[in-house]
Design a protein around this motif. Sequence first.
Motif, mmCIF file in Angstrom:
data_model
loop_
_atom_site.group_PDB
_atom_site.id
_atom_site.type_symbol
_atom_site.label_atom_id
_atom_site.label_comp_id
_atom_site.label_asym_id
_atom_site.label_seq_id
_atom_site.Cartn_x
_atom_site.Cartn_y
_atom_site.Cartn_z
ATOM 1 N N ARG A 1 0.820 -1.206 0.000
ATOM 2 C CA ARG A 1 0.000 0.000 0.000
ATOM 3 C C ARG A 1 0.857 1.261 0.000
ATOM 4 N NH1 ARG A 1 -2.494 3.517 3.554
ATOM 5 N NH2 ARG A 1 -1.301 2.641 5.296
ATOM 6 N N LEU A 2 2.087 1.153 0.503
ATOM 7 C CA LEU A 2 2.976 2.317 0.576
ATOM 8 C C LEU A 2 3.692 2.597 -0.737
ATOM 9 C CD1 LEU A 2 4.665 1.853 4.070
ATOM 10 C CD2 LEU A 2 2.553 3.056 3.498
ATOM 11 N N LEU A 3 3.562 1.700 -1.712
ATOM 12 C CA LEU A 3 4.279 1.881 -2.980
ATOM 13 C C LEU A 3 3.533 2.823 -3.913
ATOM 14 C CD1 LEU A 3 5.554 -1.758 -3.614
ATOM 15 C CD2 LEU A 3 6.844 0.201 -2.769
ATOM 16 N N ALA B 1 5.334 1.836 -7.788
ATOM 17 C CA ALA B 1 4.461 0.668 -7.828
ATOM 18 C C ALA B 1 4.903 -0.345 -8.881
ATOM 19 C CB ALA B 1 3.016 1.094 -8.094
ATOM 20 N N GLU B 2 5.740 0.090 -9.835
ATOM 21 C CA GLU B 2 6.234 -0.796 -10.888
ATOM 22 C C GLU B 2 7.709 -1.127 -10.713
ATOM 23 O OE1 GLU B 2 4.846 -2.423 -13.310
ATOM 24 O OE2 GLU B 2 2.812 -1.725 -12.945
ATOM 25 N N TYR C 1 11.721 -3.188 -4.890
ATOM 26 C CA TYR C 1 11.294 -2.759 -3.558
ATOM 27 C C TYR C 1 9.939 -3.331 -3.163
ATOM 28 C CZ TYR C 1 15.263 0.332 -3.496
ATOM 29 O OH TYR C 1 16.550 0.799 -3.514
ATOM 30 N N ARG C 2 9.446 -4.264 -3.929
ATOM 31 C CA ARG C 2 8.191 -4.901 -3.568
ATOM 32 C C ARG C 2 8.436 -5.909 -2.445
ATOM 33 N NH1 ARG C 2 4.023 -6.049 -8.268
ATOM 34 N NH2 ARG C 2 2.749 -5.910 -6.390
ATOM 35 N N TRP C 3 7.398 -6.120 -1.654
ATOM 36 C CA TRP C 3 7.490 -7.026 -0.506
ATOM 37 C C TRP C 3 7.960 -8.405 -0.932
ATOM 38 C CZ3 TRP C 3 5.230 -11.657 0.848
ATOM 39 C CH2 TRP C 3 5.318 -12.037 2.193
ATOM 40 N N SER D 1 17.928 -1.675 -2.325
ATOM 41 C CA SER D 1 17.479 -3.017 -2.649
ATOM 42 C C SER D 1 18.727 -3.868 -2.799
ATOM 43 C CB SER D 1 16.667 -3.036 -3.943
ATOM 44 O OG SER D 1 16.206 -4.345 -4.214
ATOM 45 N N PRO D 2 18.936 -4.871 -1.937
ATOM 46 C CA PRO D 2 20.213 -5.582 -1.899
ATOM 47 C C PRO D 2 20.669 -6.092 -3.261
ATOM 48 C CG PRO D 2 18.886 -6.193 -0.024
ATOM 49 C CD PRO D 2 18.008 -5.359 -0.913
ATOM 50 N N VAL D 3 21.948 -5.930 -3.512
ATOM 51 C CA VAL D 3 22.690 -6.372 -4.694
ATOM 52 C C VAL D 3 22.043 -5.893 -5.990
ATOM 53 C CG1 VAL D 3 23.623 -8.357 -3.447
ATOM 54 C CG2 VAL D 3 21.628 -8.697 -4.881
#
Length: 412
Positions: free
Chosen positions: A22-24, A37-38, A42-44, A116-118
């Motif tokens: 919801r925060l995206l 959002a795309e 960074y999506r869960w 976002s890792p790596v």
Amino acid sequence: MAELQVRWHQSTAEVPPAAWERLLQPAQQDPLSPDPAELPFYRWCWLKELEASGSIVPREGWKPCHLGLWRGEELVALAPLYLKGHSYGEFVFDQSFAQLAGQLGLRYYPKLVGMSPVSPVQGYRFLIAAGEDAAELTAVMLELIDGFCRRNRILSCNFLYVDQAWRALAEAAGCATWINQQSQWSNPGHADFSDYLASFNANQRRNIKRERKAVAAAGLSVTPLEGEAIAPTLVGRMHDFYAQHCARWGPWGSKYLSESFFQALAHEPQLRRHLVLFSAHRGDPAEPLAMSLCVRGGDHLWGRYWGSDVEIDCLHFEVCYYAPIEWAIAHGIRHFDPGAGGSHKRRRGFVAQPRASLHRWSDPRFDAILRDWLPGANAQMAREIEAINAELPFTAAYDSPHASHLRTEPAA
């Protein structure tokens, strides 16, 4: 702000996926950055699978430490953060900072990192619910992070590849800005690959045609495969290529992602829909001799990994650059980020772009030294970017999409 509760989450799975997603939705949208959002990185689901697969976990030097602000059961804001025991997998090279810390008798690791890792992908920001005061919450969260660092004797907090719109909020709250560079291809309106070729001077057009012919002469074709059309077995094959390519570099191979993460990419629909594979084959695309993995989000494409079973001249350029650019033009992709490093990218139309990282340091001496150094370093990087782009092999009449539209100096 008194009604907000502060929680530090030790894994992405501690946050309900619906609350995270919801925060995206951005409080303000930077037209040059991907739609949050795309932005799959960074999506869960993406971040959760990095942890669940064993790729991004404490034993690998990444300890999730996400800051959440809650109003009862409602997640209001979130800062994806990791405690890092090293500087690998960031692609913003701060080893000189670590050396300075040692000279001052300070411990540099662990450090706190927001990214976002790596994945050297522009777009990091605090995730803030629509309708909230983003500037105020950014300042509050930075104060909470400062307190966390003081309590735990952490010297530095670093936000890498930041979203340009959020950058202004963080700078206003006292973050120091360090500018680096990364290559990116942007489509100024090419209708097809021939238009792309026409943007180069005659010598480079011949070079690109020769490189593509070398692959065709070896009997290879390159087929793009997208989303749900990708068989899970092919994603597993991509992991093999990735692991093999990393192994060629020995201890410098930087193999960060486990086979389990690739299995998650193959079987989780929310992840697989973002994938584009470029299969180089003789015959069946499901039997590749080489392959690259790209990630799509909105009108952006990111090149991530590749590998090959065969040594064929220019195959890397075809699978990782030319075929993705051709596909991007055909699918309305405006920006293609091929990944970190590689001066050879510039000869193929990738323009040097400034990328901002933001920093906070808890030791006053350390902070003063680096803040005094940064303006000169950033000015030097701006000159370097300008010099690189002045040498790009475009035609004199071609208005190449240089990086002049992005700030290379910290905001006043």
